[in-house]
Design an enzyme around this catalytic site. Structure first.
Site, short mmCIF file in Angstrom:
data_model
loop_
_atom_site.label_atom_id
_atom_site.label_comp_id
_atom_site.label_asym_id
_atom_site.label_seq_id
_atom_site.Cartn_x
_atom_site.Cartn_y
_atom_site.Cartn_z
N ASP A 33 0.85 -1.19 0.00
CA ASP A 33 0.00 0.00 0.00
C ASP A 33 0.89 1.25 0.00
O ASP A 33 1.89 1.32 0.71
CB ASP A 33 -0.91 0.00 1.24
CG ASP A 33 -2.06 0.98 1.10
OD1 ASP A 33 -3.21 0.54 0.97
OD2 ASP A 33 -1.79 2.22 1.14
N HIS A 107 -10.10 -5.38 -3.32
CA HIS A 107 -8.77 -5.58 -2.76
C HIS A 107 -8.88 -5.97 -1.29
O HIS A 107 -9.76 -5.48 -0.59
CB HIS A 107 -7.89 -4.33 -2.90
CG HIS A 107 -8.55 -3.06 -2.44
ND1 HIS A 107 -9.50 -2.41 -3.17
CD2 HIS A 107 -8.40 -2.34 -1.30
CE1 HIS A 107 -9.90 -1.33 -2.52
NE2 HIS A 107 -9.25 -1.27 -1.37
P1 AMP Z 1 -9.82 1.34 0.26
O1 AMP Z 1 -10.18 2.52 1.10
O2 AMP Z 1 -10.12 0.03 0.96
O3 AMP Z 1 -10.42 1.40 -1.12
O4 AMP Z 1 -8.25 1.35 0.13
C1 AMP Z 1 -7.56 1.85 -0.96
C2 AMP Z 1 -6.09 1.76 -0.62
O5 AMP Z 1 -5.34 1.89 -1.80
C3 AMP Z 1 -5.60 2.83 0.34
O6 AMP Z 1 -5.04 2.20 1.50
C4 AMP Z 1 -4.55 3.58 -0.47
O7 AMP Z 1 -3.44 4.00 0.31
C5 AMP Z 1 -4.14 2.54 -1.50
N1 AMP Z 1 -3.60 3.06 -2.74
C6 AMP Z 1 -4.12 4.05 -3.53
N2 AMP Z 1 -3.36 4.24 -4.62
C7 AMP Z 1 -2.35 3.34 -4.53
C8 AMP Z 1 -1.22 3.02 -5.35
N3 AMP Z 1 -0.98 3.68 -6.51
N4 AMP Z 1 -0.38 2.03 -4.96
C9 AMP Z 1 -0.60 1.37 -3.80
N5 AMP Z 1 -1.65 1.61 -2.99
C10 AMP Z 1 -2.51 2.58 -3.34
#
Ligand code: AMP
Length: 121
Positions: A33, A107
């Site tokens: 993440d 995810h």
């Molecule tokens: P959610 O709120 O469950 O949809 O979590 C989305 C997650 O994706 C968050 O923890 C973000 O920090 C993570 N995230 C967003 N963009 C990226 C990226 N480019 N690479 C890795 N993680 C990401």
């Protein structure tokens, strides 16, 4: 539930933007993440186009379902946090609006490397 091909994880799957990859096979991609909430914070995503866990349960093939669940264990083991090689972890999927889901591609978050703490704020 229509899938948005422009979501950030779809772009990562198409290798249009980079990720810090942990593991990949026919069914899943796993990467760190970008904004870690715990000492270890990994994401495991299916390669198929599924908006969230409900979409996945309703529409994924049995092979995809097994592939994702096995993928979670493979990644946890690789990170040394699965209960067979380490001290455990939390697997969490946020689902839609009230679940706090920001990226509309299913995810699982894997949190570990330390005590994860209270389940819900
Ligand atoms: P959610 O709120 O469950 O949809 O979590 C989305 C997650 O994706 C968050 O923890 C973000 O920090 C993570 N995230 C967003 N963009 C990226 C990226 N480019 N690479 C890795 N993680 C990401």
């Amino acid at each position: 539930m229509s899938y948005d091909d422009n979501n950030i994880f779809a772009k990562i799957l198409r290798q249009e933007i980079p990720c810090n990859k942990i593991y990949e096979d026919d069914f899943v991609l796993s990467f760190y993440d970008i904004n870690p909430q715990k000492k270890i914070h990994a994401l495991v995503i299916p390669k198929g186009k599924y908006v969230n866990l409900d979409d996945f349960i309703l529409n994924a093939t049995p092979d995809e379902i097994v592939g994702l669940l096995k993928g979670i264990n493979i990644v946890a083991k690789k990170l040394g946090i699965s209960s067979d090689v380490g001290k455990g972890y939390r697997a969490l999927a946020n689902i839609s609006d009230h679940g706090g889901q920001e990226v509309p591609h299913l995810h699982f978050h894997l949190f570990g490397g330390e005590r994860v703490g209270k389940m819900v704020e």
